[in-house]
Scaffold this motif. Structure first.
Motif, PDB file in Angstrom:
ATOM      1  N   THR A 160      -1.458  -0.478  -5.371  1.00  0.00           N
ATOM      2  CA  THR A 160      -0.250  -0.992  -4.721  1.00  0.00           C
ATOM      3  C   THR A 160       0.963  -0.647  -5.577  1.00  0.00           C
ATOM      4  O   THR A 160       0.839  -0.085  -6.674  1.00  0.00           O
ATOM      5  CB  THR A 160      -0.327  -2.512  -4.541  1.00  0.00           C
TER       6      THR A 160
ATOM      7  N   GLU B 225      -6.623   2.696  -3.986  1.00  0.00           N
ATOM      8  CA  GLU B 225      -5.957   1.640  -3.225  1.00  0.00           C
ATOM      9  C   GLU B 225      -4.937   0.901  -4.083  1.00  0.00           C
ATOM     10  O   GLU B 225      -4.765  -0.315  -4.016  1.00  0.00           O
ATOM     11  CB  GLU B 225      -6.980   0.673  -2.622  1.00  0.00           C
TER      12      GLU B 225
ATOM     13  N   GLU C 287       0.833  -1.202   0.000  1.00  0.00           N
ATOM     14  CA  GLU C 287       0.000   0.000   0.000  1.00  0.00           C
ATOM     15  C   GLU C 287       0.869   1.254   0.000  1.00  0.00           C
ATOM     16  O   GLU C 287       1.867   1.337   0.711  1.00  0.00           O
ATOM     17  CB  GLU C 287      -0.898   0.007   1.240  1.00  0.00           C
TER      18      GLU C 287
END
Length: 463
Positions: A431, A429, A404
């Motif tokens: 990564t 969100e 994250e």
């Protein structure tokens, strides 16, 4: 009694946006503003200060023209014209807000609103008192400059942002008290215009909300430009003269006196909670701001507070977003999410620029994360070199376990525009995998954002 589905008190970036969104959702909406539409941000903050800083940026670029093969005989500027341009821009946008409210059929009242209890309020207008009522009332009354005892602004020797934005003449020397975004922007502006600037900050770093590594680079850059910076230092006394002021400052090293032509007080803001009639409600005030829950609801049913009056971060975009969330929650719109304060980006429009979103490295570690840190210097970025502006860095903070993106921090050219890329990435969100797979155009400054991600995972290419 004039009744509405929603009444908004305050026409700043939180209030007028909330009113427009409510009207879009079919709510009969009124907005009460006692001074000027657009609030502090549009009239005395965000927009006109950027106009001033743009003039300062142009001056700096002209001074460095020889680096680009351009010969300029000299640099002269007209302070009155610089200020007039800034005020004209503010005035234009003020009219734009009025147009938008009229377009969306929001009824605007010019006057001071006071709650009288039971979902009612009275408005003192030039034409007399108007009584209004609604089951939903949003307070968006903003904030004003905080003043410290004994160092109160007087409009002549001790300035707030208003006097700092509209000087009749340039001071020979200036002390800026407070090294947050507001203080640093004014320090940068006046330094570019040739004023001898000293910045005093009570904490151990300038830009206290920023990542320590970025703040250190900013500190170095400002010192190289000739700005004197005193951290861990407080102004404890002022002695005013006819056209100058002596500031007595104190640090661990002891006391010293600094004589300057003018002093800017930039030690934060305090919410405008007075004379609102809050005593007729259950709403609570805590250290100058109105207490609210995650949906901007106060302890009084049907009474909400957004923006600066509801607490930090005191940023226009945070206020606008709060306003939209609040209105959509009131209207019962599906899929509304409460405000994630960690997702609110911060920007400082100094030279160099600073921008960030999310957790600093220190905060991430304090919260127990095992982190991966990526860094990429602009001096390794082709576009930055071509622009002649290669100083600065992009820094990323990732959660080692999940990938994250916890935070991103930048200092350098146009980073206040670039930060939105990381804002969107965090909102989705994203990564590290998605960010590394994304294709960044070449040559752009944004390539540094890509490289800073790659660096966090040992894959950096250009250093």
């Amino acid at each position: 009694m004039n009744t509405y589905d929603l009444i908004v008190v305050g026409g700043g970036p939180g209030g007028y946006v909330a009113a427009i969104r409510a009207a879009q959702l079919g709510m009969k909406t009124a907005l009460v503003e006692r001074e000027h539409l657009g609030g502090i941000c549009l009239n005395w903050g965000c927009i006109p200060t950027k106009a001033l800083l743009r003039s300062a940026e142009m001056i700096e670029q002209i001074r460095q023209a020889d680096r680009y093969g351009i010969s300029v005989a000299g640099v002269e500027f007209d302070l009155d014209q610089i200020v007039a341009r800034s005020r004209h821009i503010a005035g234009t946008l003020n009219k734009g807000v009025a147009h938008l409210l009229k377009k969306h059929q929001v009824e605007v009242y010019s006057g001071h609103a006071r709650l009288t209890g039971g979902g009612q309020l009275e408005v003192d207008c030039d034409s007399g008192r108007i009584d209004m009522a609604s089951g939903s009332i949003i307070l968006a009354t903003g904030a004003r400059a905080r003043s410290l005892p004994g160092i109160e602004p007087d409009g002549k020797l001790v300035w707030t942002y208003k006097e700092a934005m509209t000087p009749d003449s340039l001071p020979d020397s200036l002390l800026v008290m407070g090294a947050g975004a507001i203080g640093i922007e004014f320090a940068s502006f006046y330094n570019s215009l040739g004023v001898k600037v000293t910045v005093v900050e009570a904490l151990d770093q300038i830009l206290p909300a920023e990542d320590a590594e970025i703040a250190e680079l900013a500190d170095k850059a400002f010192r190289e430009k000739g700005i004197r910076i005193l951290t861990g230092t407080r102004v404890i006394e002022l002695r005013k003269g006819a056209d100058s002021v002596v500031a007595v400052v104190e640090s661990e090293a002891g006391r010293q006196e600094i004589e300057v032509t003018r002093l800017i007080s930039a030690v934060g803001v305090v919410g405008n909670t007075e004379q609102l009639g809050l005593e007729h409600t259950r709403a609570e005030v805590d250290r100058g701001t109105i207490r609210v829950d995650e949906w901007s609801q106060t302890a009084e049913p049907g009474l909400y507070a957004i923006g600066d009056v509801a607490g930090a971060p005191c940023l226009a975009h945070k206020a606008s977003h709060e306003g939209i969330i609040c209105v959509e929650r009131i209207a019962g719109e599906p899929g509304v999410s409460s405000l994630d304060r960690a997702a609110v980006p911060g920007c400082t429009y100094s030279s160099p620029q600073i921008a960030s979103v999310g957790l600093t490295e220190a905060k991430a570690r304090e919260q127990g994360y095992q982190v991966r840190i990526g860094r990429f210097p602009f001096k390794a970025n082709g576009k930055a070199i071509a622009l002649g502006d290669p100083e600065g860095m992009v820094k990323t903070v990732f959660d080692e376990q999940s990938g994250e993106l916890l935070g991103a921090h930048m200092i350098g050219p146009e980073v206040t525009e670039m930060i939105q890329g990381y804002v969107v990435a965090r909102q989705l969100e994203t990564t590290e995998h998605e960010l590394m797979q994304a294709i960044f155009p070449h040559p752009t400054l944004s390539e540094s954002m890509h490289e800073a991600v790659l660096d966090a995972y040992g894959k950096v290419l250009h250093v």
